[in-house]
Write a protein that holds these residues in place. Structure first.
Motif, PDB file in Angstrom:
ATOM      1  N   PRO A 114       1.598   6.374  -0.075  1.00 35.36           N
ATOM      2  CA  PRO A 114       1.116   6.238  -1.452  1.00 35.36           C
ATOM      3  C   PRO A 114       1.367   4.838  -2.036  1.00 35.36           C
ATOM      4  N   ALA A 115       2.523   4.248  -1.713  1.00 38.73           N
ATOM      5  CA  ALA A 115       2.805   2.900  -2.215  1.00 38.73           C
ATOM      6  C   ALA A 115       1.819   1.897  -1.626  1.00 38.73           C
ATOM      7  N   SER A 116       1.506   2.038  -0.349  1.00 38.53           N
ATOM      8  CA  SER A 116       0.539   1.143   0.293  1.00 38.53           C
ATOM      9  C   SER A 116      -0.841   1.287  -0.337  1.00 38.53           C
ATOM     10  N   GLN A 117      -1.209   2.511  -0.635  1.00 32.56           N
ATOM     11  CA  GLN A 117      -2.506   2.736  -1.287  1.00 32.56           C
ATOM     12  C   GLN A 117      -2.504   2.150  -2.700  1.00 32.56           C
ATOM     13  N   TYR A 118      -1.416   2.288  -3.399  1.00 31.09           N
ATOM     14  CA  TYR A 118      -1.328   1.769  -4.765  1.00 31.09           C
ATOM     15  C   TYR A 118      -1.431   0.244  -4.793  1.00 31.09           C
ATOM     16  N   TYR A 119      -0.650  -0.414  -3.921  1.00 35.53           N
ATOM     17  CA  TYR A 119      -0.621  -1.879  -3.921  1.00 35.53           C
ATOM     18  C   TYR A 119      -1.780  -2.492  -3.127  1.00 35.53           C
ATOM     19  N   GLY A 120      -2.395  -1.712  -2.249  1.00 37.79           N
ATOM     20  CA  GLY A 120      -3.473  -2.243  -1.434  1.00 37.79           C
ATOM     21  C   GLY A 120      -2.985  -3.088  -0.277  1.00 37.79           C
ATOM     22  N   ILE A 121      -1.777  -2.819   0.208  1.00 32.65           N
ATOM     23  CA  ILE A 121      -1.179  -3.576   1.311  1.00 32.65           C
ATOM     24  C   ILE A 121      -0.228  -2.639   2.054  1.00 32.65           C
ATOM     25  N   GLU A 122      -0.172  -2.763   3.376  1.00 33.68           N
ATOM     26  CA  GLU A 122       0.740  -1.924   4.150  1.00 33.68           C
ATOM     27  C   GLU A 122       2.176  -2.413   3.923  1.00 33.68           C
ATOM     28  N   ILE A 123       3.060  -1.485   3.554  1.00 35.05           N
ATOM     29  CA  ILE A 123       4.442  -1.847   3.228  1.00 35.05           C
ATOM     30  C   ILE A 123       5.379  -1.240   4.261  1.00 35.05           C
ATOM     31  N   ILE A 124       6.205  -2.089   4.834  1.00 34.32           N
ATOM     32  CA  ILE A 124       7.217  -1.651   5.795  1.00 34.32           C
ATOM     33  C   ILE A 124       8.569  -2.101   5.260  1.00 34.32           C
ATOM     34  N   ALA A 125       9.377  -1.140   4.864  1.00 35.16           N
ATOM     35  CA  ALA A 125      10.699  -1.462   4.311  1.00 35.16           C
ATOM     36  C   ALA A 125      11.722  -1.401   5.434  1.00 35.16           C
ATOM     37  N   ASP A 126      11.842  -2.508   6.138  1.00 35.94           N
ATOM     38  CA  ASP A 126      12.740  -2.537   7.293  1.00 35.94           C
ATOM     39  C   ASP A 126      13.695  -3.720   7.291  1.00 35.94           C
TER      40      ASP A 126
END
Length: 141
Positions: A114-126
């Motif tokens: 959902p965060a990736s869809q909201y921001y329009g970017i793939e998010i990897i919290a690593d």
């Protein structure tokens, strides 16, 4: 808990006050009503005042979490605005019980996706750094 205390104390004080109104003169009933209101207020202030030390004990942790969240949010916005497709961000601790955070799996259906869809970017919290940053934050205070 506090709502149950309010309901119970309101019921008891209301019942007592009603009985006093029916059985006594008006002047005594007014005094009883004022006492009942003060008693009701006092009873319902006990729990919030009692929990103040517990709430403020973790104030610094919540301040740190908010500052890291704001910084991460800004990085994601900047990366999305620059047209990047993927961003690696700090993996934050979940400081509220039973509430998770963004994680290293970009397809996690409850947070990352959902965060990736909201921001329009793939998010990897690593990325590491939560613990080190928190120690530095505490030293600054």
């Amino acid at each position: 808990m506090i709502i149950m205390a309010m309901v119970a104390s309101g019921y008891v004080i209301g019942a007592i006050t009603t009985d006093l109104f029916l059985d006594t003169n008006v002047r005594f009933a007014r005094v009883a009503l004022i006492i009942a209101i003060i008693l009701f207020g006092t009873i319902n202030l006990i729990y919030p005042v009692w929990t103040i030390p517990q709430i403020t004990a973790e104030r610094l942790k919540f301040q740190y979490w908010a500052s890291v969240w704001d910084e991460r949010h800004q990085k994601i916005l900047t990366a999305a605005a620059n047209g990047e497709e993927t961003i690696h961000v700090i993996q934050m601790d979940h400081i509220i019980e039973d509430v998770a955070e963004l994680g290293p799996d970009p397809s996690a259906p409850w947070y990352n996706l959902p965060a990736s869809q909201y921001y329009g970017i793939e998010i990897i919290a690593d990325l590491p750094g939560w613990d080190e940053g928190y120690s530095e934050f505490l030293q600054e205070r």
